[in-house]
Design a protein around this motif. Structure first.
Motif, short mmCIF file in Angstrom:
data_model
loop_
_atom_site.label_atom_id
_atom_site.label_comp_id
_atom_site.label_asym_id
_atom_site.label_seq_id
_atom_site.Cartn_x
_atom_site.Cartn_y
_atom_site.Cartn_z
N ILE A 55 0.84 -1.20 0.00
CA ILE A 55 0.00 0.00 0.00
C ILE A 55 0.87 1.24 0.00
O ILE A 55 0.64 2.20 -0.76
CB ILE A 55 -0.95 -0.02 1.22
CG1 ILE A 55 -1.88 -1.23 1.15
CG2 ILE A 55 -1.73 1.29 1.31
CD1 ILE A 55 -2.74 -1.42 2.39
N VAL A 56 1.90 1.24 0.84
CA VAL A 56 2.81 2.39 0.93
C VAL A 56 3.52 2.60 -0.41
O VAL A 56 3.71 3.75 -0.85
CB VAL A 56 3.82 2.18 2.06
CG1 VAL A 56 4.84 3.32 2.10
CG2 VAL A 56 3.10 2.07 3.41
N ASP A 57 3.92 1.53 -1.07
CA ASP A 57 4.62 1.64 -2.35
C ASP A 57 3.74 2.33 -3.40
O ASP A 57 4.22 3.17 -4.19
CB ASP A 57 5.04 0.27 -2.85
CG ASP A 57 6.16 -0.35 -2.02
OD1 ASP A 57 6.81 0.40 -1.27
OD2 ASP A 57 6.37 -1.58 -2.12
N VAL A 58 2.46 1.97 -3.43
CA VAL A 58 1.53 2.61 -4.36
C VAL A 58 1.41 4.10 -4.06
O VAL A 58 1.41 4.94 -4.96
CB VAL A 58 0.15 1.92 -4.30
CG1 VAL A 58 -0.91 2.75 -5.03
CG2 VAL A 58 0.23 0.53 -4.91
N ALA A 59 1.33 4.44 -2.79
CA ALA A 59 1.21 5.84 -2.40
C ALA A 59 2.46 6.63 -2.76
O ALA A 59 2.38 7.78 -3.23
CB ALA A 59 0.92 5.95 -0.91
N THR A 246 -8.83 -1.95 9.50
CA THR A 246 -8.52 -3.19 8.80
C THR A 246 -7.08 -3.23 8.30
O THR A 246 -6.40 -4.26 8.41
CB THR A 246 -9.48 -3.39 7.62
OG1 THR A 246 -10.81 -3.47 8.12
CG2 THR A 246 -9.16 -4.65 6.85
N TYR A 247 -6.61 -2.11 7.74
CA TYR A 247 -5.31 -2.09 7.07
C TYR A 247 -4.26 -1.29 7.84
O TYR A 247 -3.21 -0.97 7.26
CB TYR A 247 -5.46 -1.53 5.66
CG TYR A 247 -6.44 -2.29 4.80
CD1 TYR A 247 -6.04 -3.45 4.12
CD2 TYR A 247 -7.76 -1.88 4.68
CE1 TYR A 247 -6.93 -4.16 3.34
CE2 TYR A 247 -8.67 -2.59 3.89
CZ TYR A 247 -8.24 -3.73 3.23
OH TYR A 247 -9.15 -4.44 2.47
N ALA A 248 -4.52 -0.96 9.11
CA ALA A 248 -3.59 -0.15 9.89
C ALA A 248 -3.28 1.17 9.17
O ALA A 248 -2.13 1.54 8.95
CB ALA A 248 -2.30 -0.92 10.19
N MET A 249 -4.34 1.87 8.80
CA MET A 249 -4.21 3.12 8.02
C MET A 249 -4.92 4.29 8.69
O MET A 249 -5.53 5.12 8.02
CB MET A 249 -4.75 2.91 6.60
CG MET A 249 -3.96 1.91 5.76
SD MET A 249 -4.67 1.63 4.12
CE MET A 249 -4.37 3.24 3.32
N ALA A 279 -7.61 13.61 0.00
CA ALA A 279 -6.27 13.70 -0.58
C ALA A 279 -6.05 12.55 -1.57
O ALA A 279 -6.29 11.38 -1.25
CB ALA A 279 -5.21 13.64 0.53
N ASN A 280 -5.60 12.90 -2.76
CA ASN A 280 -5.51 11.91 -3.83
C ASN A 280 -4.54 10.77 -3.52
O ASN A 280 -4.79 9.61 -3.86
CB ASN A 280 -5.10 12.60 -5.13
CG ASN A 280 -6.11 13.64 -5.57
OD1 ASN A 280 -7.24 13.62 -5.12
ND2 ASN A 280 -5.70 14.54 -6.44
N VAL A 281 -3.41 11.09 -2.90
CA VAL A 281 -2.45 10.05 -2.58
C VAL A 281 -3.06 9.06 -1.59
O VAL A 281 -2.88 7.83 -1.72
CB VAL A 281 -1.15 10.67 -2.01
CG1 VAL A 281 -0.23 9.58 -1.45
CG2 VAL A 281 -0.43 11.46 -3.10
N SER A 282 -3.82 9.56 -0.64
CA SER A 282 -4.50 8.66 0.30
C SER A 282 -5.53 7.80 -0.42
O SER A 282 -5.71 6.61 -0.09
CB SER A 282 -5.18 9.48 1.40
OG SER A 282 -4.23 10.06 2.27
N GLN A 283 -6.23 8.38 -1.39
CA GLN A 283 -7.19 7.58 -2.14
C GLN A 283 -6.50 6.48 -2.94
O GLN A 283 -7.00 5.36 -3.05
CB GLN A 283 -8.00 8.48 -3.08
CG GLN A 283 -8.97 9.41 -2.36
CD GLN A 283 -9.96 10.02 -3.33
OE1 GLN A 283 -10.86 9.35 -3.82
NE2 GLN A 283 -9.81 11.32 -3.60
N LEU A 287 -7.18 2.55 -2.53
CA LEU A 287 -7.50 1.70 -3.67
C LEU A 287 -6.66 0.42 -3.65
O LEU A 287 -7.17 -0.69 -3.85
CB LEU A 287 -7.28 2.46 -4.97
CG LEU A 287 -7.43 1.70 -6.29
CD1 LEU A 287 -8.81 1.08 -6.40
CD2 LEU A 287 -7.16 2.64 -7.48
N ALA A 288 -5.37 0.58 -3.36
CA ALA A 288 -4.50 -0.59 -3.26
C ALA A 288 -4.95 -1.50 -2.12
O ALA A 288 -4.88 -2.74 -2.24
CB ALA A 288 -3.05 -0.15 -3.05
N ALA A 289 -5.42 -0.91 -1.04
CA ALA A 289 -5.85 -1.70 0.11
C ALA A 289 -7.10 -2.50 -0.19
O ALA A 289 -7.11 -3.74 -0.05
CB ALA A 289 -6.08 -0.78 1.31
N VAL A 290 -8.16 -1.83 -0.62
CA VAL A 290 -9.45 -2.53 -0.75
C VAL A 290 -9.46 -3.48 -1.94
O VAL A 290 -10.22 -4.46 -1.95
CB VAL A 290 -10.63 -1.54 -0.84
CG1 VAL A 290 -10.71 -0.68 0.41
CG2 VAL A 290 -10.54 -0.66 -2.09
#
Length: 405
Positions: A55-59, A246-249, A279-283, A287-290
């Motif tokens: 998830i972090v890598d996608v962000a 769920t994803y520690a976010m 915030a787009n980066v958070s979105q 997206l990667a998470a869900v």
């Protein structure tokens, strides 16, 4: 801090609500830590795990993409709304349209905006207690009246339809469901969720189902999705959820509401005046998470399960503390009434209420828990076990030693 002058009045609406008790406890604990005090924090419901790397890598990549440096649709990135709809089918077992999904700045904004678009002044909302501390306050901010219906540990913190019916009036507009529950960790049985849904159908009530702890179940407990077991309720159902637990976010601030079309449009309209968009980066991270696998979620759940067993055993080993075994979320909610009104700790301090007891534990034992008063349940304390194993063990030892002293 300068005081306001007599003409500088604040609104009655903001004066009618209380600060977030969980954030207040967490803030005081962090302030003590900053002052050099070794505090163990059981206050905030925040997983101690890092957000999974994928998830972090996608962000991180999203930060470099100029398309994420601009406004996006208020309701959320179309691809994220579609992914949330697919995730709902995967996890909840029924279809929703991406048009029904509104992405918000954390789950709290979804809760706040839902009540803002549904409630008129004087409308009543039935809130089973113990409840998450913000439900009552956001109802007040919408001009509504929260109606608390309490069920104690003797009932596994699960309300009955008879209780809810006794609380219903001509002004009742909605009921809140939260299973798995914050603060109790209770998971309501399927027959209870279905019966409450049927009752809401009969009386034309909105059902607001907060499902943010859906993946955190233990033993044989399972999350029951009211929209799945009672399809006809969907026309009056708003589901609240997010990636935080769920994803520690928790810090990424992405939640959502799923609602009938007109309600979804109303929530988006309100968001347009409040925050424009998430915030787009958070979105992109959400997206990667869900859209991704649940493997790391299951690993975190296994760790929570181990901590759950440890904290329940430790709490029940303290004379005067009775802690039922939670089967969801990551909270223990012990009854501490037997500790009230008697000398405790090396100073012989006396707590008249569970709020007093929480203050003493923080000041004298240097452990932070949230008093039950914040959740409509005096006589209880909430301990989050979403912290490191060694910290949990040390915190419980401090509690035991303090009482024994």
């Amino acid at each position: 801090m300068a005081e306001l002058e007599s003409w500088q009045t604040l609104s009655d609406r903001i004066n009618s609500v209380s600060p977030s008790a969980t954030l207040a406890v967490d803030g005081k604990a962090k302030a003590l830590k900053a002052a050099g005090v070794d505090v163990i924090g059981f206050g905030a419901g925040e997983p101690n795990f890092p957000t999974p790397d994928y998830i972090v890598d996608v962000a991180a990549a999203a930060c470099r993409d100029p398309k994420n440096h601009r406004y996006t649709p208020t309701a959320g990135l179309p691809e994220l709304r579609e992914a949330i709809a697919k995730k709902t089918l995967r996890d909840s077992g029924y279809e929703v349209s991406p048009d029904q999904v509104i992405v918000t700045n954390g789950g709290k904004q979804a809760v706040f905006e839902t009540f803002q678009v549904l409630i008129n002044d004087g409308d009543e909302v039935i809130i089973p207690a113990p409840f998450w501390t913000s439900y009552t306050e956001v109802v007040k901010l919408a001009g509504g009246k929260p109606v608390e219906v309490f069920s104690g540990s003797d009932r596994n913190f699960t309300p009955t339809v008879a209780q809810l019916e006794a609380a219903r009036t001509a002004r009742t507009k909605a009921i809140v469901l939260n299973s798995p529950s914050n603060p109790t960790g209770a998971v309501w049985p399927e027959e209870t969720v279905r019966a409450i849904g049927e009752w809401a159908l009969e009386h034309h009530l909105w059902v607001i189902s907060d499902e943010i702890y859906e993946h955190l179940n233990y033993d044989d407990a399972k999350t029951t999705y009211v929209g799945a077991v009672l399809p006809e309720i969907r026309k009056q159902l708003i589901v609240l959820n997010g990636v935080a637990k769920t994803y520690a976010m928790t810090g990424w601030r992405v939640g959502w509401a799923i609602a009938p079309g007109p309600v979804a449009k109303a929530i988006a309209k309100l968001s347009g005046h409040m925050t424009s968009n998430v915030a787009n980066v958070s979105q992109r991270a959400a997206l990667a998470a869900v859209a991704g696998p649940l493997d790391e979620v299951h690993m975190m759940r296994e760790a929570f399960d181990k901590r759950r067993r440890a904290i329940v055993a430790a709490l029940n080993a303290i004379p005067g503390v009775e802690c039922p075994t939670p089967t969801g979320a990551f909270y223990a909610f012990p009854n501490v009434e037997a500790l009230l009104g008697k000398p405790l700790g090396p100073n012989g301090s006396v707590a008249a209420t569970s709020s007093d007891l929480a203050a003493l534990l923080l000041d004298e034992a240097h452990i932070a828990a949230v008093p039950g008063e914040a959740f409509g349940a005096p006589g209880y304390l909430r301990f989050s076990y979403a912290l490191a194993d060694d910290a949990l063990a040390e915190g419980m030892k401090r509690f035991q030693d303090w009482v024994a002293a």
